[in-house]
Design a protein around this motif. Sequence first.
Motif, PDB file in Angstrom:
ATOM      1  N   VAL A  70     -11.999 -56.858   1.660  1.00 15.24           N
ATOM      2  CA  VAL A  70     -11.308 -56.827   2.955  1.00 15.24           C
ATOM      3  C   VAL A  70     -10.187 -55.583   2.777  1.00 15.24           C
ATOM      4  CG1 VAL A  70      -9.629 -57.828   4.223  1.00 15.24           C
ATOM      5  CG2 VAL A  70     -11.593 -59.296   3.615  1.00 15.24           C
ATOM      6  N   ILE A  71     -10.180 -54.678   3.571  1.00 14.00           N
ATOM      7  CA  ILE A  71      -8.972 -53.892   3.459  1.00 14.00           C
ATOM      8  C   ILE A  71      -7.845 -54.180   3.945  1.00 14.00           C
ATOM      9  CG2 ILE A  71      -8.557 -51.354   4.366  1.00 14.00           C
ATOM     10  CD1 ILE A  71     -11.353 -50.831   4.855  1.00 14.00           C
ATOM     11  N   ILE A  72      -6.672 -54.219   3.054  1.00 15.74           N
ATOM     12  CA  ILE A  72      -5.372 -54.711   3.590  1.00 15.74           C
ATOM     13  C   ILE A  72      -4.606 -53.494   3.830  1.00 15.74           C
ATOM     14  CG2 ILE A  72      -3.497 -56.023   2.654  1.00 15.74           C
ATOM     15  CD1 ILE A  72      -5.353 -57.370   0.688  1.00 15.74           C
ATOM     16  N   GLY A  73      -3.755 -53.513   4.938  1.00 14.98           N
ATOM     17  CA  GLY A  73      -2.704 -52.447   5.400  1.00 14.98           C
ATOM     18  C   GLY A  73      -1.924 -52.333   4.347  1.00 14.98           C
ATOM     19  N   ALA A  74      -1.133 -51.176   4.298  1.00 16.66           N
ATOM     20  CA  ALA A  74      -0.250 -50.781   3.341  1.00 16.66           C
ATOM     21  C   ALA A  74       1.117 -51.519   3.486  1.00 16.66           C
ATOM     22  CB  ALA A  74      -0.105 -49.277   3.269  1.00 16.66           C
ATOM     23  N   GLY A  75       1.515 -51.743   4.698  1.00 20.07           N
ATOM     24  CA  GLY A  75       2.796 -52.344   4.852  1.00 20.07           C
ATOM     25  C   GLY A  75       2.755 -53.846   4.967  1.00 20.07           C
ATOM     26  N   SER A  76       1.698 -54.560   4.508  1.00 16.65           N
ATOM     27  CA  SER A  76       1.462 -55.990   4.402  1.00 16.65           C
ATOM     28  C   SER A  76       2.874 -56.823   4.017  1.00 16.65           C
ATOM     29  CB  SER A  76       0.339 -56.547   3.771  1.00 16.65           C
ATOM     30  OG  SER A  76       0.344 -56.214   2.283  1.00 16.65           O
ATOM     31  N   GLY A  89       4.009 -74.477  15.836  1.00 16.16           N
ATOM     32  CA  GLY A  89       3.945 -73.008  16.277  1.00 16.16           C
ATOM     33  C   GLY A  89       3.394 -72.283  15.192  1.00 16.16           C
ATOM     34  N   HIS A  90       2.757 -71.158  15.313  1.00 15.39           N
ATOM     35  CA  HIS A  90       2.489 -70.092  14.488  1.00 15.39           C
ATOM     36  C   HIS A  90       2.552 -68.828  14.978  1.00 15.39           C
ATOM     37  CE1 HIS A  90       0.923 -72.975  11.173  1.00 15.39           C
ATOM     38  NE2 HIS A  90       0.470 -73.602  12.310  1.00 15.39           N
ATOM     39  N   LEU A  91       2.839 -67.803  14.055  1.00 15.50           N
ATOM     40  CA  LEU A  91       2.654 -66.297  14.224  1.00 15.50           C
ATOM     41  C   LEU A  91       1.838 -65.932  13.343  1.00 15.50           C
ATOM     42  CD1 LEU A  91       5.757 -67.577  14.539  1.00 15.50           C
ATOM     43  CD2 LEU A  91       6.303 -65.216  14.893  1.00 15.50           C
ATOM     44  N   SER A  92       1.319 -64.544  13.804  1.00 10.29           N
ATOM     45  CA  SER A  92       0.279 -63.892  12.982  1.00 10.29           C
ATOM     46  C   SER A  92       0.281 -62.591  13.444  1.00 10.29           C
ATOM     47  CB  SER A  92      -1.258 -64.421  13.035  1.00 10.29           C
ATOM     48  OG  SER A  92      -1.605 -64.087  14.206  1.00 10.29           O
ATOM     49  N   VAL A  93      -0.041 -61.570  12.387  1.00 10.52           N
ATOM     50  CA  VAL A  93      -0.199 -60.248  12.578  1.00 10.52           C
ATOM     51  C   VAL A  93      -1.451 -59.553  11.883  1.00 10.52           C
ATOM     52  CG1 VAL A  93       2.097 -59.521  13.109  1.00 10.52           C
ATOM     53  CG2 VAL A  93       1.276 -59.589  10.732  1.00 10.52           C
ATOM     54  N   ARG A  94      -2.024 -58.420  12.303  1.00 10.18           N
ATOM     55  CA  ARG A  94      -2.842 -57.656  11.424  1.00 10.18           C
ATOM     56  C   ARG A  94      -2.376 -57.085  10.576  1.00 10.18           C
ATOM     57  NH1 ARG A  94      -8.259 -57.538  14.121  1.00 10.18           N
ATOM     58  NH2 ARG A  94      -8.196 -57.460  16.440  1.00 10.18           N
ATOM     59  N   SER A  95      -2.927 -57.159   9.144  1.00  8.51           N
ATOM     60  CA  SER A  95      -2.608 -56.136   8.236  1.00  8.51           C
ATOM     61  C   SER A  95      -3.951 -55.431   7.817  1.00  8.51           C
ATOM     62  CB  SER A  95      -2.171 -56.735   7.136  1.00  8.51           C
ATOM     63  OG  SER A  95      -1.623 -56.024   5.944  1.00  8.51           O
ATOM     64  N   GLY A  96      -4.190 -54.266   8.309  1.00  3.53           N
ATOM     65  CA  GLY A  96      -5.791 -53.751   8.070  1.00  3.53           C
ATOM     66  C   GLY A  96      -6.715 -54.614   8.723  1.00  3.53           C
ATOM     67  N   GLU A  97      -7.706 -54.894   7.728  1.00  2.00           N
ATOM     68  CA  GLU A  97      -8.821 -55.842   8.364  1.00  2.00           C
ATOM     69  C   GLU A  97      -8.019 -57.343   8.075  1.00  2.00           C
ATOM     70  OE1 GLU A  97     -12.600 -53.036   7.165  1.00  2.00           O
ATOM     71  OE2 GLU A  97     -12.160 -54.873   5.786  1.00  2.00           O
ATOM     72  N   ALA A  98      -7.203 -57.538   7.278  1.00  2.00           N
ATOM     73  CA  ALA A  98      -6.876 -58.902   7.012  1.00  2.00           C
ATOM     74  C   ALA A  98      -5.813 -59.492   8.004  1.00  2.00           C
ATOM     75  CB  ALA A  98      -6.197 -58.776   5.722  1.00  2.00           C
ATOM     76  N   VAL A  99      -5.384 -60.704   8.044  1.00  2.00           N
ATOM     77  CA  VAL A  99      -4.508 -61.271   8.995  1.00  2.00           C
ATOM     78  C   VAL A  99      -3.466 -62.058   8.141  1.00  2.00           C
ATOM     79  CG1 VAL A  99      -4.177 -62.780  10.741  1.00  2.00           C
ATOM     80  CG2 VAL A  99      -6.303 -61.516  10.865  1.00  2.00           C
ATOM     81  N   LEU A 100      -2.081 -61.812   8.499  1.00  2.00           N
ATOM     82  CA  LEU A 100      -1.174 -62.538   8.027  1.00  2.00           C
ATOM     83  C   LEU A 100      -0.696 -63.686   8.810  1.00  2.00           C
ATOM     84  CD1 LEU A 100       1.024 -59.675   6.769  1.00  2.00           C
ATOM     85  CD2 LEU A 100       0.619 -61.367   5.286  1.00  2.00           C
ATOM     86  N   LEU A 101      -0.658 -64.991   8.379  1.00  2.00           N
ATOM     87  CA  LEU A 101      -0.277 -66.061   9.342  1.00  2.00           C
ATOM     88  C   LEU A 101       0.594 -66.941   8.596  1.00  2.00           C
ATOM     89  CD1 LEU A 101      -4.148 -67.115   9.697  1.00  2.00           C
ATOM     90  CD2 LEU A 101      -2.561 -67.266  11.687  1.00  2.00           C
ATOM     91  N   THR A 102       1.546 -67.826   9.510  1.00  2.00           N
ATOM     92  CA  THR A 102       2.558 -68.675   9.046  1.00  2.00           C
ATOM     93  C   THR A 102       1.812 -69.915   8.612  1.00  2.00           C
ATOM     94  OG1 THR A 102       2.793 -69.234  11.296  1.00  2.00           O
ATOM     95  CG2 THR A 102       4.467 -67.897  10.496  1.00  2.00           C
ATOM     96  N   VAL A 103       2.208 -70.569   7.606  1.00  2.00           N
ATOM     97  CA  VAL A 103       1.600 -71.852   7.189  1.00  2.00           C
ATOM     98  C   VAL A 103       2.091 -73.104   7.918  1.00  2.00           C
ATOM     99  CG1 VAL A 103       1.046 -70.731   4.699  1.00  2.00           C
ATOM    100  CG2 VAL A 103       3.047 -72.197   5.208  1.00  2.00           C
ATOM    101  N   ASP A 104       1.327 -74.143   7.467  1.00  2.00           N
ATOM    102  CA  ASP A 104       1.741 -75.375   8.021  1.00  2.00           C
ATOM    103  C   ASP A 104       2.786 -76.093   7.371  1.00  2.00           C
ATOM    104  OD1 ASP A 104      -0.024 -75.617  10.289  1.00  2.00           O
ATOM    105  OD2 ASP A 104      -1.599 -76.406   9.077  1.00  2.00           O
ATOM    106  N   GLY A 105       3.468 -76.923   7.980  1.00  2.00           N
ATOM    107  CA  GLY A 105       4.402 -77.962   7.368  1.00  2.00           C
ATOM    108  C   GLY A 105       5.812 -77.329   6.635  1.00  2.00           C
TER     109      GLY A 105
END
Length: 232
Positions: A4-10, A35-51
């Motif tokens: 998976v290609i990860i964005g340079a600014g992850s 509630g959750h927030l997420s953003v793309r980083s290249g092909e990958a995705v950054l997500l807030t976790v539970d709990g």
Amino acid sequence: MEPVIIGAGSELLRENLAAAGRDLHRRGWLADTSGHLSVRSGEAVLLTVDGVDRGALTRDDIVLVEPGEGLPLLGEVEWPPADACLHLVLYRGLPECGAIIQAAPPHTTELSTAAHTTGVIDQVAFGGTELKTTADELGTGDGSDSATPVTLPIVATWPDVPRTTEVIADHLARHAEDAPPALLIAGYGVLVWGRDLETARARLTHIEELSRLTRLTGPRETDSADAPQGVC
């Protein structure tokens, strides 16, 4: 798992995502650990976790996942949230989508709950809300039809997230090109997205203000009785 290609600014995106979550919590739009927030980083995705208390989010509460099954990438120590598939189905169906916010602003939540309890929602698929805005206000107009009224769709919720994900995927398959950049979730709040986190937050603010006015004054009048309803 395929590479998976990860964005340079992850790493910076982790910080930005946590800061945005803390800000939304201060505004009362992310309560406790919901509630959750997420953003793309290249092909990958950054997500807030539970709990994790949304008012205390840090970069360590963000997990980087591959876009298919949402599995954490090598080196990650947290596990993706249960709602990860709701975000991933939007990223797969909307190539231009770069950020998603899953939140429960009070007026939008009140509106979605009222629609749910008064029978507006079809419990099998989508219904249409009485929350009307325009493509221009949502920042999706192309200059030719930006004043055309848009009715935000609302989806019923099921006990299992995969069922909700399946219905959203079907909706996107049929409406990806003309779907408004938000889905109200019956009895919960809203999923809103944009090309970046700033755009998604601006749309969330607009929808919450519009929900407040709608609850106070009733649905806005539109110029056309034949306006598209944005529902399945």
